[in-house]
Write a protein that holds these residues in place. Structure first.
Motif, PDB file in Angstrom:
ATOM      1  N   ARG A  51       2.488   1.736  -3.445  1.00 50.11           N
ATOM      2  CA  ARG A  51       1.508   2.242  -4.409  1.00 50.11           C
ATOM      3  C   ARG A  51       1.264   3.730  -4.221  1.00 50.11           C
ATOM      4  O   ARG A  51       1.130   4.481  -5.198  1.00 50.11           O
ATOM      5  CB  ARG A  51       0.194   1.478  -4.254  1.00 50.11           C
ATOM      6  N   GLU A  52       1.205   4.183  -2.985  1.00 47.90           N
ATOM      7  CA  GLU A  52       0.991   5.609  -2.726  1.00 47.90           C
ATOM      8  C   GLU A  52       2.114   6.456  -3.315  1.00 47.90           C
ATOM      9  O   GLU A  52       1.901   7.602  -3.701  1.00 47.90           O
ATOM     10  CB  GLU A  52       0.894   5.855  -1.222  1.00 47.90           C
ATOM     11  N   LYS A  53       3.290   5.882  -3.413  1.00 52.65           N
ATOM     12  CA  LYS A  53       4.449   6.639  -3.867  1.00 52.65           C
ATOM     13  C   LYS A  53       4.689   6.559  -5.372  1.00 52.65           C
ATOM     14  O   LYS A  53       5.217   7.502  -5.969  1.00 52.65           O
ATOM     15  CB  LYS A  53       5.698   6.157  -3.122  1.00 52.65           C
ATOM     16  N   PRO A  78      -3.972   0.521  -9.622  1.00 47.68           N
ATOM     17  CA  PRO A  78      -2.529   0.448  -9.899  1.00 47.68           C
ATOM     18  C   PRO A  78      -2.206  -0.037 -11.300  1.00 47.68           C
ATOM     19  O   PRO A  78      -2.885  -0.896 -11.861  1.00 47.68           O
ATOM     20  CB  PRO A  78      -2.033  -0.565  -8.858  1.00 47.68           C
ATOM     21  N   ALA A  95       0.830  -1.208   0.000  1.00 44.59           N
ATOM     22  CA  ALA A  95       0.000   0.000   0.000  1.00 44.59           C
ATOM     23  C   ALA A  95       0.865   1.258   0.000  1.00 44.59           C
ATOM     24  O   ALA A  95       0.573   2.223  -0.721  1.00 44.59           O
ATOM     25  CB  ALA A  95      -0.930  -0.006   1.209  1.00 44.59           C
ATOM     26  N   GLU A 146       2.260   5.048  -7.800  1.00 48.34           N
ATOM     27  CA  GLU A 146       1.080   4.961  -8.651  1.00 48.34           C
ATOM     28  C   GLU A 146       0.387   6.307  -8.768  1.00 48.34           C
ATOM     29  O   GLU A 146       0.247   7.040  -7.773  1.00 48.34           O
ATOM     30  CB  GLU A 146       0.084   3.936  -8.098  1.00 48.34           C
ATOM     31  N   PRO A 152      -3.491   5.086  -6.737  1.00 52.44           N
ATOM     32  CA  PRO A 152      -3.192   3.860  -5.984  1.00 52.44           C
ATOM     33  C   PRO A 152      -4.314   2.827  -5.995  1.00 52.44           C
ATOM     34  O   PRO A 152      -4.045   1.624  -5.948  1.00 52.44           O
ATOM     35  CB  PRO A 152      -2.931   4.386  -4.566  1.00 52.44           C
ATOM     36  N   SER A 153      -5.573   3.284  -6.080  1.00 51.41           N
ATOM     37  CA  SER A 153      -6.689   2.338  -6.093  1.00 51.41           C
ATOM     38  C   SER A 153      -6.834   1.618  -7.428  1.00 51.41           C
ATOM     39  O   SER A 153      -7.538   0.610  -7.527  1.00 51.41           O
ATOM     40  CB  SER A 153      -7.999   3.064  -5.764  1.00 51.41           C
TER      41      SER A 153
END
Length: 231
Positions: free
Chosen positions: A206-208, A216, A203, A210, A213-214
């Motif tokens: 992905r925040e960094k 990807p 998670a 993407e 992020p939801s």
């Protein structure tokens, strides 16, 4: 003398390129298919590859993927396809340049010279004969030796385990790994806790990296099985 490999299925185009490059002092090898290109790369060392996209059998994109799995030499894609999607795909897979046919032989030589000089500067920067291994796909760059990550040219900061997890998934692209296996591979004997740690780190990564992020585009969830890096 720098060796250049031309992978081009049109003999007249390939021979014209070869003539101009040899006049500029390069040693040139020509092959006419993707399979021949991969064979040549396995048997000899080249300083640069000029790679047509539309090839019989294995196309240029697949040849490029194979090159980037093991080498960082400059690759110049050439194609009659001028559509933006082809350029995006090629550059996203790690090509250093994309040249649309028709082009002048003088332009080709100029680009070859420029990319080889750039590559030499990289070698000098990271040490003679020791160019940093860089993995690239769709705007994401992972610099293995310096442990740096860039998304669309902007650097993002990952923790040690986040970097290790991202790199491992990238190097095993398209293979699905369960949380328990990833936990064992990345944390090993240092591990304290349980496999839910993997979920948290995925998670955060992905925040960094993407854009959304939801949804990807790099690390996908395979429900009931685990995660995979999507190429």
């Amino acid at each position: 003398m720098k060796k250049i490999l031309i992978v081009e299925d049109d003999p007249s185009i390939a021979n014209l390129q070869k003539d101009y490059l040899e006049l500029s002092g390069y040693a040139v090898t020509i092959v006419h298919s993707g399979a021949e290109g991969l064979k040549a790369l396995a048997e000899d060392e080249f300083g640069l590859v000029i790679l047509d996209i539309m090839l019989p059998g294995i196309d240029g994109f697949d040849v490029l993927k194979n090159i980037r799995e093991r080498d960082d030499i400059p690759v110049l894609l050439v194609s009659a396809r001028a559509e933006e999607i082809y350029k995006i795909n090629g550059l996203g897979l790690g090509a250093d340049d994309y040249i649309t046919k028709p082009f002048s032989s003088g332009e080709l030589v100029a680009r070859v010279n420029a990319h080889l000089k750039k590559f030499e500067r990289m070698k000098e920067r990271f040490g003679k004969g020791n160019v940093e291994t860089t993995l690239r796909v769709r705007g994401l760059e992972i610099h293995k030796d310096s442990r740096r990550v860039f998304v669309n040219g902007s650097e993002v900061t990952l923790t040690q385990k986040e970097f290790d997890l991202l790199l491992f998934l990238f190097q095993h692209a398209n293979r699905v790994f369960g949380k328990e296996e990833l936990f064992e591979r990345i944390w090993g004997l240092e591990a304290l806790g349980d496999a839910s740690t993997v979920t948290v780190h995925i998670a955060r990564i992905r925040e960094k990296i993407e854009e959304t992020p939801s949804k990807p585009q790099y690390i996908g969830t395979v429900w009931g099985s685990g995660y995979r890096f999507m190429v």
